[in-house]
Design an enzyme around this catalytic site. Sequence first.
Site, short mmCIF file in Angstrom:
data_model
loop_
_atom_site.label_atom_id
_atom_site.label_comp_id
_atom_site.label_asym_id
_atom_site.label_seq_id
_atom_site.Cartn_x
_atom_site.Cartn_y
_atom_site.Cartn_z
N PRO A 2 0.76 -1.31 0.03
CG PRO A 2 -0.76 -1.72 1.52
CD PRO A 2 0.51 -2.12 0.99
CD GLU A 3 2.42 3.19 -4.44
OE1 GLU A 3 2.80 4.29 -4.70
OE2 GLU A 3 2.67 2.11 -5.03
CE LYS A 51 5.34 3.66 0.76
NZ LYS A 51 5.93 2.56 -0.12
NE ARG A 250 9.61 -2.55 -2.71
CZ ARG A 250 8.95 -3.74 -1.91
NH1 ARG A 250 8.15 -4.66 -2.63
NH2 ARG A 250 8.99 -3.61 -0.64
#
Length: 281
Positions: A2-3, A51, A250
Site C-alpha cells: 500500500p502507498e 505508510k 521490485r
Amino acid sequence: MPEGDTVWQAARRLHEALAGKALTRSDFRVPQYATVDLTGRRVLDTIPRGKHLLTRFEGGLSLHTHLRMEGAWKVYGPGERWRGGPAHQIRLILGAADRTAVGYRLQVLELLRTAEEGRVVGHLGPDLLGPDWNPERALANVLADPARQLGEALLDQRNLAGIGNVYKSELCFLLGVTPWLPAGALPGDRAEKLPGLAKRLLEANRDRPVRQTTGLPRYDLFVYGRAPRPCLRCRTPVRVADQSDGSQERPTYWCPTCQTGPAPAPDSPQRWRDRYPRRTG
C-alpha cells in the site's frame, strides 16, 4: 505494498469508525501483546504518517501499525460478515458499540507511549499527504546522493514519505526519465516539477477507490502493470525489470521510447507472463 494514498484512506476509515468512542472489544492476536486489554479506553484519533498508521488512545498510548505488502484494516458494522481473510490472519480486533476494526496480516504492530511516536516515524521525510510537507526539503533529500538511481531514491521513505512502487513507475514516466537514471542527472526543469507532481498524484487519488494517473476513461495507469502491452502515448511495448528499493527487488515498469536514461535488459515475454500477471486498465 500500500502507498501513501491507500494508507491515508485506511486512517480515515479507522478514525471515522473509532475516534471519540470507548472500546468495547480489544483482542490482540500476537504473542507480544496477548495479555493487553484496551477495553474501556477512548480512541482519540488515527493519523497516517507516510505508510505508517498511528492510532492514539487516552492515557498517552499509541498503536503503530504498518501494512507492508499484504496487511489491511477492515471496518465492519454490527452483524456484518468479516471478509478480509481467514480468521488465522487476524492480528488485532478493536471494537466500539457500532463499529469493529479488524487488522489482517499486520506485519508491524506495536504499542508505545504517544510521546515516543518519533521513535517509529521520526526518520521519515516530508509526508506528501501530511501537514509537514515541504517540497524543497523533499527534493533536496532525493538529490542528496546524485549517483543513486532515481527510482530507489523515490522509494526511500527518509527522503519523502508516501511513494511506493506504483507511483515510482508512474512518476518517472510523467517526468520522461527511466527509474535507473542517476538522481543527479535529472534535468533541472523536471527536478523542479517532481515534488509538486508527486503530491498532486497522491492527493488526486486519496479519495478514489481505484488509483488513476492517466485521466483517461479506459486506462488507470500509464505503465505500471502494463508490460508488454503498448505504451498509451507511443505504442511501444512497455517493459518491466526488477529494481531495488534498498531492501529487495521490485518490478519496475517503463516505456523505452517515452523515457530517457539507462535501463536494464528487459525480461523475456514469457518471464513477463510468469512473474508479473497481466493487469487490467
